[in-house]
Design a protein around this motif. Structure first.
Motif, PDB file in Angstrom:
ATOM      1  N   SER A 153       0.852  -0.563   0.113  1.00  0.00           N
ATOM      2  CA  SER A 153      -0.161   0.246   0.188  1.00  0.00           C
ATOM      3  C   SER A 153       0.636   1.499  -0.192  1.00  0.00           C
ATOM      4  O   SER A 153       1.894   1.197  -0.113  1.00  0.00           O
ATOM      5  CB  SER A 153      -1.051  -0.405   1.395  1.00  0.00           C
ATOM      6  N   ARG A 173       3.964  -0.327  -5.138  1.00  0.00           N
ATOM      7  CA  ARG A 173       3.264  -0.742  -5.204  1.00  0.00           C
ATOM      8  C   ARG A 173       2.749  -1.475  -5.860  1.00  0.00           C
ATOM      9  O   ARG A 173       2.455  -1.550  -7.035  1.00  0.00           O
ATOM     10  CB  ARG A 173       2.224   0.646  -4.021  1.00  0.00           C
ATOM     11  N   GLY A 313      -2.836   1.057   4.491  1.00  0.00           N
ATOM     12  CA  GLY A 313      -4.116   0.536   3.230  1.00  0.00           C
ATOM     13  C   GLY A 313      -5.052   0.284   3.373  1.00  0.00           C
ATOM     14  O   GLY A 313      -5.536  -0.181   2.015  1.00  0.00           O
ATOM     15  N   GLU A 316      -6.908   1.984   0.726  1.00  0.00           N
ATOM     16  CA  GLU A 316      -6.826   1.836  -0.836  1.00  0.00           C
ATOM     17  C   GLU A 316      -7.597   0.389  -0.957  1.00  0.00           C
ATOM     18  O   GLU A 316      -7.649   0.357  -1.623  1.00  0.00           O
ATOM     19  CB  GLU A 316      -5.563   1.181  -0.784  1.00  0.00           C
TER      20      GLU A 316
END
Length: 381
Positions: A153, A173, A313, A316
């Protein structure tokens, strides 16, 4: 694309040890060969196997090995593998299992899969200052040698750059992956509950977590006090095991939540997809250092929406879904309000098809393996 050979240094083998790093290592072994990456791996455990795709996995020490024996065994096994196989590249999934072999790597490219800040996670769980400093030193030694870093992330990329001094241009990433087909069951929610023996008439919230402090389970349990007043038949089901199990059970009893919170303990993989399908809603109440959240992906792959705290994260994972899936905070009140709004229709949630579609397009393992292979090839340039 020419085939490249990679020696993978893992933490453990997923069928033996369940964790995020082990999960990723296991699925890379299954999917990277289809991307032209010859895979051989060394792990802590008892495994010795060659997969159908030619990937070879061996253990360098049993899980019960002492720390000095484990480091020495990893150093010996890695040096032997480098002489025998001469891989193009080495990929490390855990700094401790790599640090002793750094002299053997010489000029061979090293890619670090950064699954989390080992030292910082230890500090969050109450480890002593000396232990934390030593772990940080081990991480720094390995990371200083690395050519590229794979992070799950943007949040973990920031930690690598700011806390470990890694140049941002070395960080790439690649999110976690999930086997979409495995979680896309034909069972209806009613059928899944019948198979599991769960109640049919109650709103069921599921969380799948390791029972440690930073996962936020105490706040989640506390949130049920107010939620049961507003949604009287709500049931929270907690799947997972860990050192906080007894404390959580005591908390449930002290709050009088025995009819509203159930600790299931370890749920085998054979039933996990069914559990996601049986739930009305999943929740990830993490408080700190959550790099990604594979269980959130698993829930979405099952068609069940998931609420996440604004930590690491996790936001995300749910980017791109039409819904209010990120909670306002990490405390019990914020979690409780989010759960109430979701269960009573006040909060927008994506439908099952949208959840599954997101996973198939962005997070299915063939997609993630292709992105990982691209990082390896970049490191070999």
């Amino acid at each position: 694309m020419r085939e490249a050979s990679v020696l993978q240094l893992g933490l453990g083998w997923f069928p033996e040890t369940h964790g995020g790093a082990e999960n990723m290592f296991y699925h890379l072994a299954r999917h990277l060969p289809q991307q032209g990456i010859a895979f051989s791996g060394l792990v802590l455990g008892n495994t010795s196997a060659t997969l159908d795709n030619g990937a070879r996995i061996d253990s360098f020490a049993p899980p019960t090995a002492s720390l000095p024996r484990r480091v020495a065994a990893a150093r010996t096994a890695i040096a032997a593998a480098l002489r025998r196989q001469a891989p193009d590249l080495v990929a490390s999934h855990f700094a401790l299992n790599t640090v002793g072999a750094l002299p053997s790597l010489r000029n061979r490219p090293l890619v670090v899969h950064f699954h989390g800040p080992w030292a910082l996670e230890s500090a969050a769980e109450g480890a002593g200052a000396l232990s934390v400093r030593l772990k940080f030193l081990v991480e720094r030694l390995v990371y200083h040698r690395a050519t590229r870093f794979v992070v799950l992330s943007r949040a973990f990329g920031t930690i690598l750059a700011e806390r470990y001094g890694v140049p941002p241009d070395r960080i790439q990433r690649v999110p976690g992956g999930v086997e979409a087909d495995r979680y896309d069951l034909p069972d209806s929610r009613h059928q899944a509950r019948a198979r599991l023996g769960w109640p049919q008439g109650r709103p069921v919230i599921l969380t799948v977590r390791r029972l440690v402090k930073r996962m936020g389970l105490a706040a989640l349990v506390d949130s049920m006090v107010e939620l049961r007043r507003r949604v009287p038949d709500a049931l929270l089901v907690v799947a997972g095991r860990g050192p906080e199990a007894a404390a959580l059970q005591d908390r449930i009893g002290a709050l009088g939540l025995e009819e509203h919170v159930r600790l299931l303990g370890f749920v085998p993989d054979s039933q996990l997809a069914l559990a996601y399908r049986a739930a009305d809603l999943c929740v990830m109440p993490s408080q700190a250092l959550e790099g990604f959240g594979i269980t959130a992906l698993e829930s979405l792959a099952s068609g069940t929406p998931v609420l996440v705290t604004p930590v690491g994260g996790l936001p995300e994972v749910v980017e791109g879904l039409d819904g209010d899936l990120v909670l306002a905070g990490t405390d019990a009140r914020a979690i409780g309000i989010g759960l109430e709004e979701a269960l009573t229709g006040q909060r927008r949630l994506p439908d099952a098809d949208a959840c599954r579609s997101l996973v198939r397009s962005r997070f299915d393992w063939p997609v993630i393996a292709a992105r990982t292979a691209a990082v390896y090839r970049d490191a070999l340039q």
